[in-house]
Enzyme design. Structure first.
Site, PDB file in Angstrom:
ATOM      1  CG  ASN A 151      -0.295  -0.394   2.485  1.00 23.90           C
ATOM      2  OD1 ASN A 151       0.292  -1.474   2.581  1.00 23.90           O
ATOM      3  ND2 ASN A 151      -0.357   0.451   3.484  1.00 23.90           N
ATOM      4  CB  CYS A 324       0.970  10.492  13.383  1.00 24.23           C
ATOM      5  SG  CYS A 324       1.573  11.753  14.478  1.00 24.23           S
TER       6      CYS A 324
END
Ligand code: PLP
Length: 381
Positions: A151, A324
């Protein structure tokens, strides 16, 4: 003006998918488990969609189980293969280092539960080597899981080769085909895989619906307790509209695939060429074995997240090759597994295009990005 160039994250619902879904959300709202006419119609729609999806994948309808998406299919695949292995005293699992977290985190969890885990490294180009895989196999290996296409970098793995290798060693093979389905050929009638995951929102279907293929002869462990839906293995009232949308979207995305791929590849290649003129730029992943719309490109000394936000202000949606975690910007596990340093991984953007993107989109990105990189570099310097 907005340019959406994050098709690997999700895609807009297609017209055909919406047309297939709409009746099942409004006028035809029956529960597929109900015995009266409204229920029977919904049941028929679910089974018709299962047949269409199976035909498009070279599978048998009874080998497909609808799930809430790719994450659930991945979790289920690993767990059922691990449990099938454990019943035969096989407790070793192999996953590649660049799997999606839906696979990696499930594998880590199974390790904490007492399974042995090998995380298979990849080469610098992001490819898994069949020789390395063969070396990692053990007599107690229950499962190998290697994704069809990545991905982040779009690298396409030699899954047919890996699948037949596993078959020759009597080991179950799972492939996360979430990025591949609707884009790359999937023929489950051959040696591809024993278990395969897909998700509709990556090919212009709705979010929250996916499927797990479980080859006949492999025992699916029950995922959710409750009613008898999905042949008793995954309880819960079926997402009838979602299932109808998945089948229609898959059918639509495979129509005229080669022509669409050629067009998307041409857009991506022209963008890549123009962006590589930016000093300090570099492309990640194998340039040949790559999804046609994927471009993982880094710009040394630029924080990809700052670049992403700058591009957003200019009307462009792309993704940073980093996640994150707990407030800290962790470099992508995919890029670091490919040998990239943390600073270079943090400077990588993922641009992903598909047939809904235009030449004007690409021209706009190619116009805005060089100035954005120069601006951020001058601010940092
Ligand atoms: N696997 C891969 C390779 C993906 O790209 C994604 C989507 O981000 C998933 C699994 C998870 O799929 P879903 O969003 O349907 O849960």
């Amino acid at each position: 003006m907005r340019v959406y160039a994050d098709q690997a994250a999700t895609t807009a619902l297609g017209e055909k998918a919406w047309a297939a879904m709409e009746p099942w959300l409004r006028s035809h709202f029956g529960n597929p488990s109900a015995l009266y006419e409204e229920g029977r119609a919904a049941r028929e729609q679910v089974e018709k969609s299962r047949e269409i999806t199976a035909r498009l994948l070279g599978a048998k309808p009874r080998e497909l189980y609808f799930t809430s998406g790719g994450t659930e299919a991945d979790n289920w695949a690993l767990r059922l293969a691990a449990e099938a292995g454990a019943r035969q005293g096989r407790r070793h699992l192999i996953v590649s280092a660049i799997e999606h977290h839906a696979v990696l985190h499930t594998a880590r969890r199974l390790e904490r539960e007492g399974f042995f885990l090998t995380v298979l490294p990849v080469r610098e180009n992001g490819l898994v080597s069949p020789e390395e895989l063969e070396k990692a196999l053990r007599p107690d290996t229950a499962l190998v899981s290697v994704m069809y296409a990545n991905n982040e970098v779009g690298t396409i793995q030699p899954v047919y080769e890996l699948g037949s290798l596993c078959r020759a060693h009597g080991v179950l093979f799972h492939t996360d085909a979430v990025q591949a389905a609707g884009h790359l050929p999937i023929d489950l009638s051959g040696l591809l895989a024993d278990l395969l995951s897909l998700s509709a929102h990556k090919f212009h279907g709705p979010k929250g619906i996916g499927a797990l293929y479980v080859r006949e002869g492999v025992q699916p462990e029950r995922l959710l307790e409750g009613g008898a839906q999905e042949r008793g293995f995954r309880a819960g009232t079926e997402n009838v509209a979602g299932i109808a949308g998945l089948a229609a979207a898959l059918e639509e995305s495979l129509l005229d695939r080669e022509r669409k791929d050629r067009a998307v590849r041409a857009l991506r290649d022209s963008l890549e060429k123009r962006l590589l003129e930016i000093p300090g730029s570099f492309v990640n992943g194998d340039r040949q074995n790559r999804l046609p719309g994927n471009l993982s490109i880094g710009f040394a000394d630029v924080e990809a997240e700052a670049l992403l936000l700058y591009l957003d202000m200019k009307g462009i949606a792309v993704s940073a090759g980093a996640a994150c975690a707990a407030g800290a910007l962790e470099p992508s596990h995919v890029l670091t597994a490919m040998g990239l340093s943390a600073p270079l991984a943090r400077s990588t953007l993922r641009i992903s295009l598909d047939e809904t993107n235009t030449r004007a989109d690409v021209d706009y990105i190619a116009e805005v990005l060089p100035a954005a990189v120069a601006r951020l570099r001058s601010m940092a310097g």
